[in-house]
Design a protein around this motif. Structure first.
Motif, PDB file in Angstrom:
ATOM      1  N   THR A 327      60.428  28.726  16.557  1.00 32.72           N
ATOM      2  CA  THR A 327      60.678  30.112  16.930  1.00 32.72           C
ATOM      3  C   THR A 327      59.906  30.414  18.206  1.00 32.72           C
ATOM      4  O   THR A 327      59.128  29.597  18.698  1.00 32.72           O
ATOM      5  CB  THR A 327      60.225  31.092  15.832  1.00 32.72           C
ATOM      6  OG1 THR A 327      58.785  31.142  15.824  1.00 32.72           O
ATOM      7  CG2 THR A 327      60.725  30.660  14.462  1.00 32.72           C
ATOM      8  N   ALA A 328      60.099  31.624  18.721  1.00 35.79           N
ATOM      9  CA  ALA A 328      59.340  32.056  19.899  1.00 35.79           C
ATOM     10  C   ALA A 328      57.955  32.564  19.530  1.00 35.79           C
ATOM     11  O   ALA A 328      57.174  32.936  20.409  1.00 35.79           O
ATOM     12  CB  ALA A 328      60.108  33.153  20.631  1.00 35.79           C
ATOM     13  N   THR A 329      57.619  32.560  18.248  1.00 41.44           N
ATOM     14  CA  THR A 329      56.325  33.093  17.796  1.00 41.44           C
ATOM     15  C   THR A 329      55.171  32.249  18.304  1.00 41.44           C
ATOM     16  O   THR A 329      54.162  32.766  18.787  1.00 41.44           O
ATOM     17  CB  THR A 329      56.296  33.179  16.260  1.00 41.44           C
ATOM     18  OG1 THR A 329      57.364  34.018  15.828  1.00 41.44           O
ATOM     19  CG2 THR A 329      54.976  33.745  15.777  1.00 41.44           C
ATOM     20  N   ASN A 330      55.294  30.940  18.167  1.00 38.79           N
ATOM     21  CA  ASN A 330      54.274  30.006  18.649  1.00 38.79           C
ATOM     22  C   ASN A 330      54.963  28.969  19.528  1.00 38.79           C
ATOM     23  O   ASN A 330      55.799  28.194  19.028  1.00 38.79           O
ATOM     24  CB  ASN A 330      53.575  29.310  17.480  1.00 38.79           C
ATOM     25  CG  ASN A 330      52.741  30.256  16.647  1.00 38.79           C
ATOM     26  OD1 ASN A 330      51.630  30.610  17.021  1.00 38.79           O
ATOM     27  ND2 ASN A 330      53.287  30.675  15.502  1.00 38.79           N
ATOM     28  N   ARG A 331      54.621  28.960  20.799  1.00 37.61           N
ATOM     29  CA  ARG A 331      55.285  28.017  21.693  1.00 37.61           C
ATOM     30  C   ARG A 331      54.517  27.862  22.994  1.00 37.61           C
ATOM     31  O   ARG A 331      53.727  28.717  23.385  1.00 37.61           O
ATOM     32  CB  ARG A 331      56.717  28.469  22.005  1.00 37.61           C
ATOM     33  CG  ARG A 331      56.791  29.692  22.907  1.00 37.61           C
ATOM     34  CD  ARG A 331      58.212  30.108  23.191  1.00 37.61           C
ATOM     35  NE  ARG A 331      58.242  31.330  24.005  1.00 37.61           N
ATOM     36  CZ  ARG A 331      59.341  32.029  24.259  1.00 37.61           C
ATOM     37  NH1 ARG A 331      60.506  31.624  23.778  1.00 37.61           N
ATOM     38  NH2 ARG A 331      59.285  33.122  25.001  1.00 37.61           N
ATOM     39  N   ILE A 332      54.788  26.748  23.672  1.00 42.00           N
ATOM     40  CA  ILE A 332      54.435  26.531  25.068  1.00 42.00           C
ATOM     41  C   ILE A 332      55.748  26.256  25.787  1.00 42.00           C
ATOM     42  O   ILE A 332      56.491  25.344  25.401  1.00 42.00           O
ATOM     43  CB  ILE A 332      53.472  25.356  25.263  1.00 42.00           C
ATOM     44  CG1 ILE A 332      52.134  25.625  24.556  1.00 42.00           C
ATOM     45  CG2 ILE A 332      53.228  25.093  26.746  1.00 42.00           C
ATOM     46  CD1 ILE A 332      51.177  24.451  24.622  1.00 42.00           C
ATOM     47  N   ARG A 333      56.020  27.043  26.810  1.00 45.58           N
ATOM     48  CA  ARG A 333      57.287  26.895  27.520  1.00 45.58           C
ATOM     49  C   ARG A 333      57.022  26.619  28.994  1.00 45.58           C
ATOM     50  O   ARG A 333      56.262  27.315  29.649  1.00 45.58           O
ATOM     51  CB  ARG A 333      58.133  28.150  27.361  1.00 45.58           C
ATOM     52  CG  ARG A 333      59.490  28.070  28.038  1.00 45.58           C
ATOM     53  CD  ARG A 333      60.369  29.232  27.630  1.00 45.58           C
ATOM     54  NE  ARG A 333      59.813  30.535  28.012  1.00 45.58           N
ATOM     55  CZ  ARG A 333      60.419  31.690  27.779  1.00 45.58           C
ATOM     56  NH1 ARG A 333      61.574  31.702  27.134  1.00 45.58           N
ATOM     57  NH2 ARG A 333      59.876  32.817  28.171  1.00 45.58           N
ATOM     58  N   PHE A 334      57.654  25.572  29.496  1.00 46.49           N
ATOM     59  CA  PHE A 334      57.622  25.187  30.908  1.00 46.49           C
ATOM     60  C   PHE A 334      58.971  25.571  31.494  1.00 46.49           C
ATOM     61  O   PHE A 334      60.002  25.107  31.016  1.00 46.49           O
ATOM     62  CB  PHE A 334      57.443  23.672  31.007  1.00 46.49           C
ATOM     63  CG  PHE A 334      56.232  23.233  31.779  1.00 46.49           C
ATOM     64  CD1 PHE A 334      55.383  24.131  32.413  1.00 46.49           C
ATOM     65  CD2 PHE A 334      55.947  21.884  31.892  1.00 46.49           C
ATOM     66  CE1 PHE A 334      54.283  23.701  33.132  1.00 46.49           C
ATOM     67  CE2 PHE A 334      54.845  21.443  32.603  1.00 46.49           C
ATOM     68  CZ  PHE A 334      54.011  22.358  33.219  1.00 46.49           C
ATOM     69  N   ARG A 346      52.441  30.558  27.289  1.00 46.65           N
ATOM     70  CA  ARG A 346      51.954  30.185  25.960  1.00 46.65           C
ATOM     71  C   ARG A 346      51.950  31.421  25.075  1.00 46.65           C
ATOM     72  O   ARG A 346      51.351  32.444  25.412  1.00 46.65           O
ATOM     73  CB  ARG A 346      50.539  29.616  26.057  1.00 46.65           C
ATOM     74  CG  ARG A 346      49.962  29.076  24.746  1.00 46.65           C
ATOM     75  CD  ARG A 346      48.569  28.516  25.021  1.00 46.65           C
ATOM     76  NE  ARG A 346      48.082  27.723  23.912  1.00 46.65           N
ATOM     77  CZ  ARG A 346      47.331  28.194  22.922  1.00 46.65           C
ATOM     78  NH1 ARG A 346      47.033  29.486  22.890  1.00 46.65           N
ATOM     79  NH2 ARG A 346      46.887  27.395  21.960  1.00 46.65           N
ATOM     80  N   SER A 347      52.652  31.331  23.932  1.00 48.91           N
ATOM     81  CA  SER A 347      52.714  32.445  22.984  1.00 48.91           C
ATOM     82  C   SER A 347      52.078  32.028  21.660  1.00 48.91           C
ATOM     83  O   SER A 347      52.319  30.925  21.155  1.00 48.91           O
ATOM     84  CB  SER A 347      54.160  32.872  22.738  1.00 48.91           C
ATOM     85  OG  SER A 347      54.746  33.351  23.930  1.00 48.91           O
ATOM     86  N   VAL A 348      51.260  32.918  21.108  1.00 43.90           N
ATOM     87  CA  VAL A 348      50.610  32.713  19.817  1.00 43.90           C
ATOM     88  C   VAL A 348      50.860  33.948  18.962  1.00 43.90           C
ATOM     89  O   VAL A 348      50.642  35.080  19.421  1.00 43.90           O
ATOM     90  CB  VAL A 348      49.101  32.460  19.974  1.00 43.90           C
ATOM     91  CG1 VAL A 348      48.431  32.361  18.604  1.00 43.90           C
ATOM     92  CG2 VAL A 348      48.842  31.199  20.777  1.00 43.90           C
ATOM     93  N   PRO A 396      43.587  31.549  22.025  1.00 50.92           N
ATOM     94  CA  PRO A 396      43.655  31.315  20.575  1.00 50.92           C
ATOM     95  C   PRO A 396      44.485  30.075  20.242  1.00 50.92           C
ATOM     96  O   PRO A 396      45.333  29.640  21.015  1.00 50.92           O
ATOM     97  CB  PRO A 396      44.353  32.577  20.049  1.00 50.92           C
ATOM     98  CG  PRO A 396      44.271  33.574  21.150  1.00 50.92           C
ATOM     99  CD  PRO A 396      44.210  32.824  22.417  1.00 50.92           C
ATOM    100  N   THR A 397      44.228  29.531  19.065  1.00 51.27           N
ATOM    101  CA  THR A 397      45.026  28.413  18.583  1.00 51.27           C
ATOM    102  C   THR A 397      46.285  28.952  17.911  1.00 51.27           C
ATOM    103  O   THR A 397      46.353  30.108  17.504  1.00 51.27           O
ATOM    104  CB  THR A 397      44.238  27.557  17.581  1.00 51.27           C
ATOM    105  OG1 THR A 397      43.806  28.398  16.510  1.00 51.27           O
ATOM    106  CG2 THR A 397      43.032  26.928  18.251  1.00 51.27           C
ATOM    107  N   PHE A 398      47.295  28.085  17.786  1.00 57.67           N
ATOM    108  CA  PHE A 398      48.571  28.495  17.198  1.00 57.67           C
ATOM    109  C   PHE A 398      48.403  28.778  15.706  1.00 57.67           C
ATOM    110  O   PHE A 398      47.666  28.075  15.009  1.00 57.67           O
ATOM    111  CB  PHE A 398      49.619  27.403  17.406  1.00 57.67           C
ATOM    112  CG  PHE A 398      49.938  27.157  18.847  1.00 57.67           C
ATOM    113  CD1 PHE A 398      50.676  28.078  19.576  1.00 57.67           C
ATOM    114  CD2 PHE A 398      49.490  26.015  19.487  1.00 57.67           C
ATOM    115  CE1 PHE A 398      50.976  27.851  20.913  1.00 57.67           C
ATOM    116  CE2 PHE A 398      49.789  25.784  20.822  1.00 57.67           C
ATOM    117  CZ  PHE A 398      50.522  26.705  21.534  1.00 57.67           C
ATOM    118  N   THR A 399      49.094  29.808  15.235  1.00 55.33           N
ATOM    119  CA  THR A 399      49.018  30.162  13.813  1.00 55.33           C
ATOM    120  C   THR A 399      49.916  29.271  12.965  1.00 55.33           C
ATOM    121  O   THR A 399      49.710  29.174  11.757  1.00 55.33           O
ATOM    122  CB  THR A 399      49.409  31.633  13.608  1.00 55.33           C
ATOM    123  OG1 THR A 399      50.680  31.881  14.224  1.00 55.33           O
ATOM    124  CG2 THR A 399      48.370  32.549  14.237  1.00 55.33           C
TER     125      THR A 399
END
Length: 441
Positions: A327-334, A346-348, A396-399
């Motif tokens: 999902t888009a909740t936790n991601r790294i996008r290039f 980066r989304s957390v 923060p670290t990913f949940t």
């Protein structure tokens, strides 16, 4: 330098699968078949093969495309494109129904000519010559039958090869004034391989060398009037690089221009060639991803993402690679946000907590790497051996664990990369700056 946890260099495949040469978790487990990427595309599509010719591949087959700027076959790269539709009928046979009857007899056309090989390596090219009349000498595809929508961007393209005479050296792609701003067009010089003239504030143009004297010329414009009854593509023979729109001149009948592969589609990119016969044809989008056990190949707190890409054209936004929990909740996008801007996002827990934008080349082959961790060293991006951007603050670290890799798309959705990806690698540690520099050199 540490060994990558995952390497993808496009080479081996079967229907629905792209094999990964190396996929090993941080504890040393080799994933084998569970580390191979899934490939989804429900239609046939075209690529440039190792011989430098365009060919069709079946649905679900990843496209290892050998095109390189300059027209010679290079190393294969993974071509990832969104859906596109070619609305020009009879894209190869410019004498067939749908093309204006030799544009009201102002040109002479020989289809399936033996005068030169086409970009397929066969004899389906059209040899076009002006008549001796003092008139506009043009070809019109999908004559008066296309519906355009105001505010939508369209790209018209076709392959051309220089023949003989001035009218065989220069060519023009023009837009119908009923649907686009008046006097919008682009001229191309096939001897120099350049865009010679672009007219209109909404018009852009480009030219790509496909080898054997063939160039793909493209012209992009924005529609200003919704309606039907416009031409799919208007191709004019011209005698000078600075010619006006659809110029009149007394033709030299021995001049010859070769043309093939006409295409008009929405968007600002001339996507891979879509052949048509009696009706428009749609090529579906392709999605390349892997999830599950591959989480062990992804650096969850510390890691490095590497990619080598070959960009030829730019859409508004194009995704290179996404690591996520699905999902888009936790991601790294290039992703590329403009022709020269690479963004790491980066989304957390559903919130974007880190964004880094850096400059990259507008086109061509280049190497990029992102090193990241949750400590104060933060994020750093290297491009072609040099550091181009950092974020020093801890994040923060990913949940949730990152369990999915999408190559060329945003978690199986748009925007797609719409270009070629030559290699991808992951590390479960953040490489040192010296290692990042060496990796991207």
């Amino acid at each position: 330098m540490p060994t990558p946890s995952l390497i993808l260099v496009p080479a081996r495949f079967k229907t629905g699968k792209l094999y990964t040469p190396l996929a090993t978790t941080s504890d040393g487990t080799v994933l084998g078949a569970s580390g191979d990427f899934n490939v989804t595309r429900a239609t046939t599509a075209t690529r440039v093969n190792a011989s430098g010719y365009i060919e069709s591949v079946a649905s679900g087959i990843p496209r290892l495309d050998y095109y390189t700027s300059g027209g010679t076959a290079g190393c294969p790269a993974l071509l990832v494109e969104p859906s596109a539709q070619n609305v020009v009928v009879q894209s190869e046979n410019w004498l067939a129904s749908g093309w204006r009857s030799d544009a009201t007899a102002n040109v002479t056309t020989v289809s399936a000519t033996t005068g030169t090989l086409d970009p397929l390596g066969t004899n389906t090219a059209n040899a076009i010559s002006p008549t001796s009349a003092n008139t506009s000498h043009l070809k019109v595809g999908s004559d008066s039958s296309i519906s355009f929508t105001s505010g939508t961007i369209y790209t018209a393209s076709a392959f051309f090869k220089q023949g003989t005479g001035n009218a065989g050296r220069y060519v023009q792609i023009a837009w119908p004034p009923t649907r686009f701003a008046a006097n919008t067009f682009a001229n191309f010089d096939l001897q120099l391989g350049t865009v010679a003239l672009v007219t209109g504030s909404t018009v852009t143009a480009g030219i790509e060398n496909y080898g054997n004297g063939w160039y793909r010329c493209r012209c992009t414009n924005t529609c200003i009037s919704t309606g039907t009854g416009a031409n799919g593509i208007s191709i004019a023979l011209i005698e000078t690089s600075g010619a006006t729109r659809l110029p009149t001149f007394t033709g030299t009948t021995t001049d010859v221009l070769y043309g093939w592969g006409a295409q008009t589609e929405t968007g600002s990119v001339a996507t891979s060639y879509i052949p048509t016969t009696t009706a428009s044809v749609t090529r579906n989008a392709e999605f390349i991803n892997l999830s599950g056990a591959v989480s062990g190949c992804i650096g969850q707190t510390d890691g490095t993402i590497y990619a080598e890409v070959d960009t030829t054209s730019q859409t508004a936004v194009k995704t290179l690679l996404t690591l996520s929990d699905g999902t888009a909740t936790n991601r790294i996008r290039f992703r590329l946000t403009t022709a020269t801007n690479l963004e790491m996002e980066r989304s957390v827990s559903g919130s974007t907590n880190a964004t880094l934008n850096v400059a990259v080349p507008a086109s061509g082959i280049y190497k990029v790497a992102l090193g990241y961790n949750a400590s104060a060293s933060g994020f750093v991006i290297y491009v072609n051996g040099s550091s181009v951007g950092t974020i020093a603050a801890a994040t923060p670290t990913f949940t949730n664990q990152l369990t999915r890799i999408d190559i060329g798309s945003n978690i199986g959705a748009s925007p797609l990369f719409n270009d070629r990806i030559r290699a991808v690698a992951l590390y479960t540690t953040k490489l040192t700056n010296a290692e990042l520099a060496a990796l991207t050199t």
